[in-house]
Scaffold this active site. Sequence first.
Site, short mmCIF file in Angstrom:
data_model
loop_
_atom_site.label_atom_id
_atom_site.label_comp_id
_atom_site.label_asym_id
_atom_site.label_seq_id
_atom_site.Cartn_x
_atom_site.Cartn_y
_atom_site.Cartn_z
N GLU A 1 0.82 -1.21 0.00
CA GLU A 1 0.00 0.00 0.00
C GLU A 1 0.86 1.26 0.00
O GLU A 1 2.06 1.22 0.26
CB GLU A 1 -0.92 0.00 1.22
CG GLU A 1 -0.17 0.07 2.53
CD GLU A 1 -1.11 0.00 3.73
OE1 GLU A 1 -1.64 -1.09 3.99
OE2 GLU A 1 -1.32 1.03 4.38
N CYS B 1 7.52 -6.78 7.18
CA CYS B 1 8.69 -6.18 7.83
C CYS B 1 9.14 -7.13 8.94
O CYS B 1 8.30 -7.79 9.55
CB CYS B 1 8.29 -4.83 8.45
SG CYS B 1 9.65 -3.92 9.21
N CYS C 1 3.09 -1.42 15.37
CA CYS C 1 3.00 -1.25 13.91
C CYS C 1 2.37 -2.47 13.25
O CYS C 1 2.70 -3.61 13.59
CB CYS C 1 4.41 -1.01 13.35
SG CYS C 1 4.45 -0.82 11.57
N CYS D 1 0.11 2.27 9.12
CA CYS D 1 1.06 1.46 8.34
C CYS D 1 0.66 -0.01 8.21
O CYS D 1 0.63 -0.73 9.20
CB CYS D 1 2.40 1.45 9.04
SG CYS D 1 3.37 2.86 8.71
N1 SAH Z 1 10.81 0.99 9.01
C1 SAH Z 1 10.80 2.42 8.89
C2 SAH Z 1 9.55 2.93 8.15
C3 SAH Z 1 8.31 2.53 8.89
S1 SAH Z 1 6.81 3.38 8.84
C4 SAH Z 1 10.86 3.05 10.26
O1 SAH Z 1 10.77 2.33 11.25
O2 SAH Z 1 11.06 4.25 10.35
C5 SAH Z 1 7.06 5.05 9.14
C6 SAH Z 1 6.78 5.53 10.57
O3 SAH Z 1 5.48 5.19 11.07
C7 SAH Z 1 7.76 5.00 11.59
O4 SAH Z 1 8.20 6.08 12.36
C8 SAH Z 1 6.92 4.05 12.39
O5 SAH Z 1 7.49 3.82 13.65
C9 SAH Z 1 5.61 4.78 12.40
N2 SAH Z 1 4.45 3.96 12.77
C10 SAH Z 1 4.21 2.66 12.57
N3 SAH Z 1 3.01 2.29 13.05
C11 SAH Z 1 2.47 3.40 13.56
C12 SAH Z 1 1.23 3.68 14.21
N4 SAH Z 1 0.36 2.73 14.44
N5 SAH Z 1 1.00 4.95 14.59
C13 SAH Z 1 1.90 5.93 14.38
N6 SAH Z 1 3.07 5.74 13.77
C14 SAH Z 1 3.36 4.48 13.38
#
Ligand code: SAH
Length: 347
Positions: free
Chosen positions: A90, A110, A117, A333
Amino acid sequence: MKFLQDLTFTELSKLLKDFGQPAYRAAQLFKWISQGALYGEMTNVPKSLIDRLIEEGYSDSPIKIIDTFTSKIDGTIKLLYALYDGNVIEGVLMKYKYGNTLCVSTQVGCRMNCAFCASGLDGLIRNLSCGEIIGQIIVVNRLFGNVRAVTNVVLMGSGEPLDNYDETAKFLTAISDDNGLNISKRNISLSTCGLCDKIRKLCDDGYTPTLTISLHAPSDEIRSKIMPVSHRYPISELISAAKYYFDVTGRRVIFEYSMIDNVNDSKDCAYQLAKITKGMSCHINLIRLNTVKERGMRGASDAKVKAFLKILSDKGVSATIRRTLGSDIEGACGQLRRRYLGEVDNV
Ligand code: SAH
């Protein structure tokens, strides 16, 4: 499976040279590829060359959009893409005054398994290739009938970009090539959960996207409860890698801090965060956690997020609360994909 979009300009030039093609052909073909043209649309490319590429196993189309959901509030668009092997990923297109930002995935699933997440719920399914990463941008441009529709890219979709280092690095090379999409490095952000050795390698290898580090906690004690990666890299190492990135690239690092109810939202956490980032050239993005039902964690209250910001600001730390776009089509995400696959109920 091989895709034309997996090739950087240098790789394509070499391939075409090996095929005995004139030098100008690479720029011609790379431009078509960057526009997402199918073989039948590449009007100035000889049929014999196209036949040869097909013979060599190169497909012209790594990814397709299968559905879109548009926010009635702010026009944010969630996209579902299908890959050649039936996997689904997505993306999100956010509209700002200065342009359109596309949130791009680097892996299916991941393996970092952050406790809040949705992307890590099924573990890592597979890495995306450079063509499948850049393909996400190209098909969105095509959807809008404008090769410059996407002006900014954030590697913040599903997956950990630095856990798929080689393809992500190739993508960074291909996307800023002036024969192709030519998106400036300043308009590309890479978000990582903090693989310190790869952060150092990224800038040592000459890549300079805006680096966003998902910090989410000011101490190893709290971070290790929500981010397994912190067992490998303590916060002290992460801060040191962030400083190194700034020293080498001159680019300010962004820290993401998703605020989770009763986990990392106390005043004490804010004071600790101000302390560990003191004197750094950085900015802190506070985001209220999007609830992911299966993860059993809730976002912090608005009052706590505001109080947290005030402490950081009073301490002289550059910080803002990130506004939520597309709240009516939200699925944090990885959630939209899971809903599509029937793995979760509607949320
Ligand atoms: N693997 C990378 C990209 C992931 S997604 C990373 O960890 O940075 C991008 C961002 O969204 C990251 O900061 C992740 O921690 C955050 N994220 C994931 N799930 C989330 C949620 N439920 N609410 C808010 N942020 C979230």
